[in-house]
Design an enzyme around this catalytic site. Structure first.
Site, PDB file in Angstrom:
ATOM      1  N   CYS A  85       0.830  -1.204   0.000  1.00  0.00           N
ATOM      2  CA  CYS A  85       0.000   0.000   0.000  1.00  0.00           C
ATOM      3  C   CYS A  85       0.864   1.253   0.000  1.00  0.00           C
ATOM      4  CB  CYS A  85      -0.915   0.005   1.222  1.00  0.00           C
ATOM      5  SG  CYS A  85      -1.927   1.509   1.351  1.00  0.00           S
ATOM      6  N   CYS A  93      -1.234   6.421   6.858  1.00  0.00           N
ATOM      7  CA  CYS A  93      -2.498   5.816   7.287  1.00  0.00           C
ATOM      8  C   CYS A  93      -2.274   4.860   8.454  1.00  0.00           C
ATOM      9  CB  CYS A  93      -3.123   5.070   6.113  1.00  0.00           C
ATOM     10  SG  CYS A  93      -4.584   4.106   6.544  1.00  0.00           S
ATOM     11  N   CYS A  96      -3.605  -0.127   8.809  1.00  0.00           N
ATOM     12  CA  CYS A  96      -2.942  -1.434   8.735  1.00  0.00           C
ATOM     13  C   CYS A  96      -1.654  -1.405   9.550  1.00  0.00           C
ATOM     14  CB  CYS A  96      -2.610  -1.791   7.287  1.00  0.00           C
ATOM     15  SG  CYS A  96      -4.060  -2.131   6.262  1.00  0.00           S
ATOM     16  N   CYS A 181      -8.235   2.274  -0.977  1.00  0.00           N
ATOM     17  CA  CYS A 181      -7.852   1.470   0.183  1.00  0.00           C
ATOM     18  C   CYS A 181      -7.747   0.021  -0.264  1.00  0.00           C
ATOM     19  CB  CYS A 181      -8.877   1.612   1.306  1.00  0.00           C
ATOM     20  SG  CYS A 181      -8.551   0.531   2.719  1.00  0.00           S
ATOM     21  N   GLN A 275     -20.101  -8.711  11.169  1.00  0.00           N
ATOM     22  CA  GLN A 275     -18.686  -8.998  10.966  1.00  0.00           C
ATOM     23  C   GLN A 275     -18.198  -8.384   9.655  1.00  0.00           C
ATOM     24  OE1 GLN A 275     -16.419 -10.412  12.875  1.00  0.00           O
ATOM     25  NE2 GLN A 275     -17.751 -10.995  14.574  1.00  0.00           N
ATOM     26  N   TYR A 304     -24.981 -10.505  24.113  1.00  0.00           N
ATOM     27  CA  TYR A 304     -24.445  -9.488  23.205  1.00  0.00           C
ATOM     28  C   TYR A 304     -24.772  -9.938  21.778  1.00  0.00           C
ATOM     29  CZ  TYR A 304     -21.631  -9.217  27.498  1.00  0.00           C
ATOM     30  OH  TYR A 304     -21.217  -9.206  28.806  1.00  0.00           O
ATOM     31  N   ASP A 372     -20.520 -12.946  22.844  1.00  0.00           N
ATOM     32  CA  ASP A 372     -19.667 -12.231  21.889  1.00  0.00           C
ATOM     33  C   ASP A 372     -19.608 -10.779  22.360  1.00  0.00           C
ATOM     34  OD1 ASP A 372     -18.267 -11.275  19.751  1.00  0.00           O
ATOM     35  OD2 ASP A 372     -19.809 -11.688  18.242  1.00  0.00           O
ATOM     36  N   CYS A 399     -12.776 -10.508  20.010  1.00  0.00           N
ATOM     37  CA  CYS A 399     -11.934  -9.794  19.052  1.00  0.00           C
ATOM     38  C   CYS A 399     -10.707  -9.200  19.730  1.00  0.00           C
ATOM     39  CB  CYS A 399     -12.733  -8.696  18.356  1.00  0.00           C
ATOM     40  SG  CYS A 399     -13.376  -7.437  19.473  1.00  0.00           S
TER      41      CYS A 399
END
Length: 446
Positions: A85, A93, A96, A181, A275, A304, A372, A399
């Site tokens: 990128c 940015c 990432c 992107c 997701q 959740y 979750d 996550c």
């Protein structure tokens, strides 16, 4: 006469450069190094084992740690690649973390972070967690070094003062204008958000559903600004965030997108949670159901629950004699979940915080639990309550490996042990992972 408070005498080290040997990866998309004086550096844009020049981006003399970017690579790792990128790198940015690492190395680094968090916060080895240490790529994401999977189906673009769309720099409100992107899904890129101006807008969020051709743009105007006429390269519905109430309101088109997982279509309204990776919903449902092994007649909780992804999968499997209770705090998500699961007579969705609603239900025994939680985790009090319900198995979807590890420690205190852990790379090029832990009563493992 009252004395004026003393001003901090700490000297900023921002801009200082240090030549350092880079140590292990840490949670958060950086690696650990130390200055010659022993001060800890959290260094981005580097890899373990490298020798780099690190330039301080945050911190002062005497601080516990400094944040820094690797601005010159003196001795490169074999896992390093040229970042595909053009907007990636120090001061650019912040979306990432690992553009400069081979795909296999990215997954290995993520695995090291998960293992470190399990050991430090839960006192678990990978073997004790039933995990072989691998981080599994999503279907179609196993690409050669230098190629980037286009996976992000929801992208929130920030807009600068000149109306140009871009992405925020790391730990900054500054906008890095971009013309493309690389991790944005094809359905997002084809809208052409970056190719037009957005005067008066603070953010533009683009959503490309994977279960349908639905496309949605959510505009957040700056105070007092009028909405622009939205003319994009594909048909799209438009929503706006209200200046006074912060709610999401329809401008034109459908106020929802249709997603699909586990053979069922789900309505997701007002930019609600789904997701982000196109394969994530099916991947996680499969992992959760394989871990729980639901039986006909089971009583299950989906905590959740969002728009009802896991509740729907559970309802299909526990049958007419079973029952599912979902709890979700978001009002619109609850409306969507009730709509999505209206065909199931034995599914109930309650609105409110889990820690408040669950005790009020009077439920004192269940067969299965799925939770979750948000990034912060469920917390000690909620885990204690769940541990008292006698569930045969519990599936914890996370996550954030630190929050997962903390909560696994609380479950251990409540008499549960991890039977199996699976880790998925559903956020390629970033430091994020998704984990599914399956727990069962410790006595059952003896």
């Amino acid at each position: 006469m009252q004395a004026e408070p003393k001003k901090s005498q700490a000297v900023s080290l921002v801009g200082e450069e240090y030549e350092v040997e880079v140590g292990p990866v840490a949670h958060g998309g950086h690696c650990i190094a130390r200055t010659a004086e022993g001060q800890v550096l959290f260094v981005r844009h580097t890899l373990p084992g490298e020798r780099v020049v690190a330039r301080v981006t945050e911190g002062e003399e005497g601080a516990r740690f400094l944040r820094a970017d690797a601005v010159e690579i003196l001795d490169a790792s074999k896992d390093r690649v040229e970042a595909p990128c053009p907007f990636s790198g120090p001061g650019r940015c912040g979306g990432c973390d690992w553009q400069h690492a081979k795909p296999g190395a990215q997954r290995r680094l993520k695995g090291e972070v998960v293992a470190e968090q399990l050991a430090r916060l839960a006192g678990l080895t990978p073997e004790e967690a039933g995990w072989d240490g691998t981080v599994m790529p999503a279907e179609g994401d196993k690409l050669p070094a230098g190629q980037v999977p286009s996976w992000r189906t929801r992208v929130q673009y920030a807009v600068d003062a000149e109306g140009r769309a871009g992405l925020r720099r790391h730990r900054s409100h500054e906008v890095e204008p971009v013309d493309h992107c690389m991790i944005a899904a094809e359905g997002v890129s084809e809208l052409g958000i970056e190719r037009r101006d957005w005067p008066g807008m603070a953010t533009v969020e683009a959503i490309a559903a994977t279960g349908s051709q639905d496309r949605q743009v959510i505009l957040t105007p700056r105070p007092g600004a009028r909405l622009p006429l939205v003319e994009l390269d594909r048909p799209v519905s438009v929503m706006r965030v209200g200046e006074k109430d912060g709610g999401v309101h329809r401008v034109h088109g459908r106020p929802f997108v249709r997603e699909r997982a586990d053979g069922r279509t789900y309505r997701v309204g007002s930019g609600g949670f789904w997701q982000v990776h196109p394969k994530a919903a099916d991947t996680l449902v499969t992992a959760v159901m394989q871990g729980l092994l639901p039986r006909k007649g089971d009583m299950a909780l989906d905590l959740y629950c969002g728009v009802g992804l896991f509740a729907g999968a559970l309802a299909d499997r526990v049958g007419d004699q079973g029952a599912v209770l979902g709890i979700e705090s978001g009002k619109r998500a609850v409306e969507d979940a009730r709509h999505n699961l209206a065909a199931f007579d034995r599914v109930r969705i309650e609105q409110g915080k889990v820690e408040s609603v669950l005790p009020r239900t009077g439920i004192d025994e269940v067969d299965l639990i799925v939770l979750d939680p948000p990034r912060a985790g469920a917390g000690r009090k909620t885990v204690q309550h769940l541990s008292s319900l006698g569930a045969r198995r519990i599936a914890y979807v996370a996550c954030d490996p630190a929050a997962l590890a903390r909560d696994l420690g609380y479950f251990r205190d409540g008499g549960y042990r991890v039977r199996m852990l699976r880790v998925f790379d559903l956020f390629p090029m970033t430091s994020h992972v998704e984990c599914v832990a399956i727990l069962e009563p410790a006595a059952k493992q003896l």
